[in-house]
Design a protein around this motif. Structure first.
Motif, short mmCIF file in Angstrom:
data_model
loop_
_atom_site.label_atom_id
_atom_site.label_comp_id
_atom_site.label_asym_id
_atom_site.label_seq_id
_atom_site.Cartn_x
_atom_site.Cartn_y
_atom_site.Cartn_z
N SER A 23 0.81 -1.22 0.00
CA SER A 23 0.00 0.00 0.00
C SER A 23 0.84 1.27 0.00
CB SER A 23 -0.93 0.00 1.23
OG SER A 23 -0.16 -0.05 2.42
N SER A 24 2.11 1.16 0.41
CA SER A 24 2.89 2.38 0.55
C SER A 24 4.29 2.31 -0.03
CB SER A 24 3.00 2.75 2.04
OG SER A 24 3.65 1.71 2.76
N VAL A 25 4.75 1.12 -0.44
CA VAL A 25 6.14 1.01 -0.86
C VAL A 25 6.41 1.79 -2.14
CG1 VAL A 25 5.83 -1.14 -2.17
CG2 VAL A 25 8.05 -0.61 -1.14
N VAL A 26 5.45 1.85 -3.06
CA VAL A 26 5.57 2.65 -4.27
C VAL A 26 4.59 3.81 -4.16
CG1 VAL A 26 5.25 2.66 -6.77
CG2 VAL A 26 6.33 0.69 -5.67
N TYR A 27 5.11 5.03 -4.34
CA TYR A 27 4.30 6.22 -4.08
C TYR A 27 4.60 7.32 -5.09
CZ TYR A 27 8.57 8.18 -2.08
OH TYR A 27 9.86 8.65 -1.91
N ASP A 28 3.91 8.43 -4.93
CA ASP A 28 4.11 9.61 -5.79
C ASP A 28 4.00 9.24 -7.27
OD1 ASP A 28 4.51 12.25 -6.38
OD2 ASP A 28 6.69 12.20 -6.16
N VAL A 29 2.91 8.56 -7.60
CA VAL A 29 2.69 8.08 -8.96
C VAL A 29 2.12 9.21 -9.82
CG1 VAL A 29 1.46 6.42 -10.40
CG2 VAL A 29 2.32 5.73 -8.15
N ARG A 30 2.74 9.44 -10.97
CA ARG A 30 2.31 10.50 -11.88
C ARG A 30 2.12 9.93 -13.29
NH1 ARG A 30 6.35 15.53 -10.13
NH2 ARG A 30 6.06 15.31 -7.85
N LEU A 31 1.11 10.41 -13.97
CA LEU A 31 0.77 9.91 -15.29
C LEU A 31 0.90 11.00 -16.35
CD1 LEU A 31 -2.54 7.94 -14.48
CD2 LEU A 31 -0.21 7.05 -14.56
N SER A 32 1.39 10.61 -17.51
CA SER A 32 1.42 11.50 -18.68
C SER A 32 1.45 10.61 -19.92
CB SER A 32 2.64 12.44 -18.64
OG SER A 32 3.85 11.69 -18.58
N SER A 33 1.59 11.20 -21.08
CA SER A 33 1.69 10.43 -22.33
C SER A 33 2.87 10.94 -23.13
CB SER A 33 0.40 10.55 -23.15
OG SER A 33 -0.68 9.92 -22.49
N VAL A 34 3.49 10.03 -23.86
CA VAL A 34 4.60 10.38 -24.75
C VAL A 34 4.33 9.75 -26.11
CG1 VAL A 34 7.08 10.28 -25.15
CG2 VAL A 34 6.21 10.40 -22.81
N GLY A 35 4.39 10.56 -27.16
CA GLY A 35 4.13 10.06 -28.51
C GLY A 35 5.30 10.32 -29.43
N PRO A 36 5.18 9.94 -30.68
CA PRO A 36 6.25 10.19 -31.65
C PRO A 36 6.43 11.68 -31.88
CG PRO A 36 4.28 9.34 -32.74
CD PRO A 36 4.03 9.25 -31.27
N GLY A 37 7.68 12.10 -32.07
CA GLY A 37 7.95 13.51 -32.32
C GLY A 37 7.53 13.96 -33.70
N ARG A 38 7.35 13.00 -34.60
CA ARG A 38 6.96 13.31 -35.97
C ARG A 38 5.50 12.92 -36.17
NH1 ARG A 38 10.88 10.60 -38.68
NH2 ARG A 38 9.65 8.70 -38.66
N SER A 39 4.72 13.82 -36.72
CA SER A 39 3.30 13.55 -36.93
C SER A 39 3.10 12.43 -37.95
CB SER A 39 2.58 14.82 -37.41
OG SER A 39 1.24 14.54 -37.74
N THR A 40 2.24 11.49 -37.62
CA THR A 40 1.97 10.37 -38.53
C THR A 40 1.10 10.80 -39.70
OG1 THR A 40 2.16 8.81 -36.70
CG2 THR A 40 0.97 8.06 -38.64
N GLY A 41 0.24 11.78 -39.48
CA GLY A 41 -0.68 12.19 -40.53
C GLY A 41 -2.07 11.65 -40.24
N SER A 42 -3.01 12.04 -41.08
CA SER A 42 -4.40 11.64 -40.85
C SER A 42 -4.75 10.40 -41.67
CB SER A 42 -5.35 12.78 -41.23
OG SER A 42 -5.17 13.14 -42.60
N ASP A 43 -5.77 9.70 -41.21
CA ASP A 43 -6.30 8.54 -41.92
C ASP A 43 -5.26 7.45 -42.16
OD1 ASP A 43 -8.81 9.76 -42.05
OD2 ASP A 43 -8.28 10.83 -43.90
N VAL A 44 -4.46 7.17 -41.12
CA VAL A 44 -3.51 6.05 -41.17
C VAL A 44 -4.05 4.97 -40.22
CG1 VAL A 44 -1.15 5.29 -40.80
CG2 VAL A 44 -1.60 7.61 -41.65
N PHE A 45 -4.25 3.77 -40.74
CA PHE A 45 -4.85 2.70 -39.95
C PHE A 45 -4.02 1.43 -40.07
CE2 PHE A 45 -8.17 5.44 -41.72
CZ PHE A 45 -8.76 5.92 -40.56
N HIS A 46 -4.01 0.66 -39.01
CA HIS A 46 -3.28 -0.62 -38.98
C HIS A 46 -4.26 -1.72 -38.60
CE1 HIS A 46 -0.20 -3.63 -38.20
NE2 HIS A 46 -0.69 -3.80 -36.98
#
Length: 436
Positions: free
Chosen positions: A6-29
């Motif tokens: 309950s306490s051994v891991v603390y100060d949890v923070r969330l964010s997101s990291v994506g590619p530095g280069r834009s993929t563009g629109s309408d790209v599907f996998h």
């Protein structure tokens, strides 16, 4: 020693990291049939680095490298959607991988000394895809700073993206960027929706179990409570095991199959009346990478001992030879079963039968920071069915732990009510030492 979760891991923070280069629109996998067969499974890996390696490794530096690293891996930064037919696909919209920062009250060595495997869940996300597909990242990364200055890096990898070889190459390439060693230029090309082939046989493959629809919450339901246990096997123990099975013969089956044969028999002993006569073996297939840098290409072998066979009484050399030479690769049948239903049915593969996962050809310790390999790497799976799964991978060569002994590391995910008796069987057969 048990960690206070309950306490051994603390100060949890969330964010997101994506590619530095834009993929563009309408790209599907569009994941293929084998990918969709694995969509209810998740690979969890934790890498541990000493304080001298982590020194000056700020969160900002880590994220800066990730912007470059994720450019060719833009597919992993997308989010799932469903087509009109219900088939899942990834919209490559650069939403990013989830990034988690945390701190730990323990030193790295205090943590590793506990051998309390359930606590490793605190160092890697166990979030699954769904129930809202468009908000669920398929990749989550957690950096945990220990009291001593050491760090762990936890990778949560949705198996629908690719097999363990894909996941290993993915994270190892981040280390190359961190070390300014350049980055592979090859970019994974998104796949189109597969063209329907000739209908396969109506019978489902033995290695994949069809289940009731799970909807958009991608995790199978277990009928039994599952437990996880891990242990290290030294080279001396492995040599002893090989001698037990093969004697002085030079014509020995490789150590992975010999080890799995012994575990197979131990599991059979704790399942009287329902011993596993057929098992599944996963092995990497580095020759079948095509143009993809992610994807599920691992070999999936069905190994049958025969309905009249008694596993407990069968010679270990026979079981080991079955595992090495008699497997039938069911990838084609699994893919046909998925495509027959146009990718909308739900299956699981790990734990459909007792499953052995060979990670020995994976570059487990290939993630390097400042020229240093991890002190230790821990692999496990989430979404394993009731029959259980066994992971086998190398112990770090020349490790300072255990007096430099090499060997193998084993992670077992099995029903909780079997684990105590199984540990006793492992000790009786020399695989588990007292105190483990």
């Amino acid at each position: 020693m048990v960690l206070e979760e309950s306490s051994v891991v603390y100060d949890v923070r969330l964010s997101s990291v994506g590619p530095g280069r834009s993929t563009g629109s309408d790209v599907f996998h569009s994941p293929g049939g084998l990918d969709l067969a694995m969509k209810l499974h998740y690979l969890r890996v934790v890498y541990f680095f000493e304080s001298e390696v982590a020194q000056d490794l700020s969160i900002m530096k880590i994220k800066d490298a990730m912007f470059t690293w994720l450019n060719p891996y833009f597919i992993t930064c997308g989010r799932f959607r469903r087509s009109e037919s219900g088939r899942p696909f990834i919209k490559c919209n650069d939403c990013g991988a989830r990034f988690i920062e945390a701190k730990c009250h323990k030193t790295l060595h205090e943590w590793l000394a506990t051998h309390h495997w359930p606590s490793y869940n605190l160092l890697v996300s166990h979030q699954v895809i769904g129930p809202e597909l468009s908000f669920s990242p398929p990749v989550l990364l957690q950096v945990t700073e220990f009291k001593c200055g050491g760090i762990s890096l936890g990778l949560s990898w949705a198996h629908v993206l690719g097999d363990p070889l894909s996941a290993s190459e993915f994270i190892n390439s981040w280390g190359q960027v961190m070390n300014n060693l350049g980055h592979r230029e090859h970019i994974n090309i998104p796949r189109p929706v597969p063209v329907p082939g000739q209908p396969g046989p109506e019978k489902d493959p033995f290695s994949a179990k069809r289940i009731d629809p799970v909807g958009d919450h991608w995790i199978p339901a277990n009928n039994k409570k599952m437990d996880t246990f891990s242990f290290h096997l030294t080279n001396s123990q492995m040599n002893y095991l090989q001698a037990q099975i093969w004697g002085p013969s030079l014509d020995q089956t490789p150590s992975f199959e010999s080890l799995c044969a012994m575990i197979w028999r131990c599991v059979a002993r704790v399942r009287p009346g329902s011993e596993p006569k057929t098992v599944t073996v996963f092995r990497p297939d580095p020759t079948n990478r095509a143009n993809d840098i992610i994807g599920n290409n691992q070999m999936i072998y069905k190994v049958e001992a025969g309905s009249e066979c008694c596993i407990v009484d069968t010679n270990l050399s026979v079981l080991a030879s079955l595992l090495a030479d008699q497997g039938v690769d069911e990838r084609k049948q699994i893919e046909e079963a998925i495509e027959r239903d146009e990718g909308v049915s739900d299956f699981f593969v790990y734990g459909a039968n007792l499953t052995f996962l060979d990670l020995e050809e994976i570059n487990v310790y290939g993630l390097q920071l400042k020229g240093h390999k991890p002190t230790f790497v821990y692999y496990t799976l989430q979404g394993v069915g009731d029959e259980g799964a066994i992971l086998v991978y190398p112990w770090p060569k020349g490790s300072t732990k255990n007096n430099g002994a090499d060997g193998k590391f084993v992670t077992m995910i099995l029903p909780e009510d079997e684990m105590l008796k199984l540990k006793s069987e492992l000790k009786l057969n020399g695989l588990l030492l007292e105190g483990n």
